[in-house]
Scaffold this active site. Structure first.
Site, PDB file in Angstrom:
ATOM      1  N   GLU A  46       0.826  -1.215   0.000  1.00 31.54           N
ATOM      2  CA  GLU A  46       0.000   0.000   0.000  1.00 31.54           C
ATOM      3  C   GLU A  46       0.857   1.259   0.000  1.00 31.54           C
ATOM      4  O   GLU A  46       0.514   2.252  -0.630  1.00 31.54           O
ATOM      5  CB  GLU A  46      -0.959  -0.008   1.188  1.00 31.54           C
ATOM      6  N   TYR A 129      -6.277   6.916   3.658  1.00 28.65           N
ATOM      7  CA  TYR A 129      -6.459   5.830   2.690  1.00 28.65           C
ATOM      8  C   TYR A 129      -5.753   4.557   3.155  1.00 28.65           C
ATOM      9  O   TYR A 129      -6.359   3.473   3.205  1.00 28.65           O
ATOM     10  CB  TYR A 129      -5.956   6.216   1.285  1.00 28.65           C
ATOM     11  N   ASP A 147      -9.620   5.633  -2.538  1.00 28.64           N
ATOM     12  CA  ASP A 147      -8.472   6.064  -3.335  1.00 28.64           C
ATOM     13  C   ASP A 147      -9.001   6.687  -4.625  1.00 28.64           C
ATOM     14  O   ASP A 147     -10.205   6.906  -4.771  1.00 28.64           O
ATOM     15  CB  ASP A 147      -7.544   4.879  -3.623  1.00 28.64           C
TER      16      ASP A 147
END
Length: 355
Positions: A46, A129, A147
């Site tokens: 991520e 996020y 996102d």
DNA sequence: TAAACGTGGAG
DNA sequence: TCTCCAAGTTT
């Protein structure tokens, strides 16, 4: 009159679609496998995926996982080696924060990532996020993952015409109403896959979409036009010099850039400031017969274009540079440099080879 | 709050 | 060649 959306039906159709069409990634566990992804791998992926394409991330993710197999290994890593491994991926603050985060997790959380959104959000480099993504994907928490993909899908599904970034709160509210209690991790990944494949920025393939009958932008014939964005500022042009010197024994004159700001913490060639208008004065970092390499670097950063004049020199064995340090040829890998510095090296290499 | 912060692929 | 922008965060 606009009828309310049937969230349960949308959720069900999205997961059905995902069960068949999920993309395969080295950081991902296939849907229905009954396994849960390794939080370390989810976190690492991520961070790498922030503002970065999956194609660019894949080889970096593989290399990091092979070299630092868990958060404790990464926490114990040498800073320079981590920055070198990140070189070329961009947004180098991510790598600096990656190390900070690994060390906090190792030292203050016993080497285990927190499994709650609020605790994740406190860690370096983890924003709204990423905290939601880790909570959902690694721990199956019903966090609202938003996102760029999710924003685009929501803007189209609900035909939101307000431009980004102003529309962000509204799009997040739409995403929140759709977040399920069951399989929230798969839901989040399904939404991102839908945005990356079917609901693409350009030329969305609406006929393949599990939500085609519900999508208000499609009904209005506006899918491709959404989401709107406010116009971006034009990028100014900055000019500067780099000096690439090689000592008689093959060693290269490099420097470690300051720990913050542009390319912070990365290796680079000594050079001038980068300014608008005209080239600054060139100030060689060591005495020698410097000459122009005959080509300039052209590079574009997020908020400016750059042209760098490349200067090269062969330096004597007793060279005493005013700045930087000599890195033995055996220890120098161009791939350890950020891309703009690698471009400069490729120009210098040709010029020096012509001697 | 708005600007800073990389890079490479697509069209 | 040039603009857009991709799984955003920090200050």
């Amino acid at each position: 009159m606009r009828y309310p959306m049937d969230e349960a039906a949308l959720q069900a159709r999205l997961l059905e679609w995902y069960d068949v069409n999920a993309r395969s990634f080295p950081w991902r566990v296939p849907p229905g496998s009954g396994r849960r992804a390794d939080p370390y791998a989810v976190w690492l992926s991520e961070i790498m995926l922030q503002q970065t394409t999956t194609a660019a991330v894949r080889p970096y993710f593989e290399a990091f996982m092979a070299r630092w197999q868990d958060v404790n290994a990464l926490a114990a890593a040498d800073d320079g080696e981590v920055m070198a491994a990140w070189a070329g991926l961009g947004y180098y603050a991510r790598a600096r924060n990656l190390l900070k985060c690994a060390r906090v997790v190792a030292q203050e959380h016993g080497g285990r990532f927190p499994d709650q959104y609020d605790a994740l959000l406190k860690l370096p480099g983890i924003g709204p996020y990423t905290a939601a993504a880790i909570a959902a994907i690694a721990f199956d928490r019903p966090a609202v993952v938003v996102d760029g993909n999710v924003e685009r899908v929501m803007a189209r599904l609900h035909c939101v015409e307000d431009p980004l970034p102003d529309a962000k709160p509204l799009l997040k509210a739409h995403a929140a109403r759709l977040t399920p209690r069951k399989r929230p991790g798969d839901h989040a990944q399904a939404l991102m896959d839908l945005g990356a494949t079917i609901c693409a920025v350009k030329s969305p393939t609406c006929p393949l979409c599990p939500w085609q009958a519900d999508c208000r932008a499609r009904t209005a014939g506006m899918a491709e036009a959404l989401p709107r964005r406010v116009a971006k500022a034009v990028k100014p042009l900055r000019l500067g010099h780099v000096h690439i010197g090689q000592r008689a024994d093959g060693a290269w004159l490099l420097e470690r850039r300051p720990p913050r700001g542009l390319l912070g913490g990365m290796l680079g060639w000594p050079g001038s400031e980068w300014q608008e208008g005209e080239f600054p004065d060139a100030q060689p970092p060591a005495k020698g017969r410097w000459r122009c390499a005959g080509a300039e670097v052209r590079h574009t950063f997020t908020h400016f274009h750059l042209r760098l004049m490349v200067h090269v020199a062969r330096l004597p064995a007793d060279s005493a540079p005013a700045r930087g340090f000599f890195l033995p040829a055996a220890d120098f890998r161009p791939s350890d440099l950020p891309s703009v510095m690698r471009k400069a090296f490729n120009i210098a290499r040709k010029a020096l080879a012509a001697d």
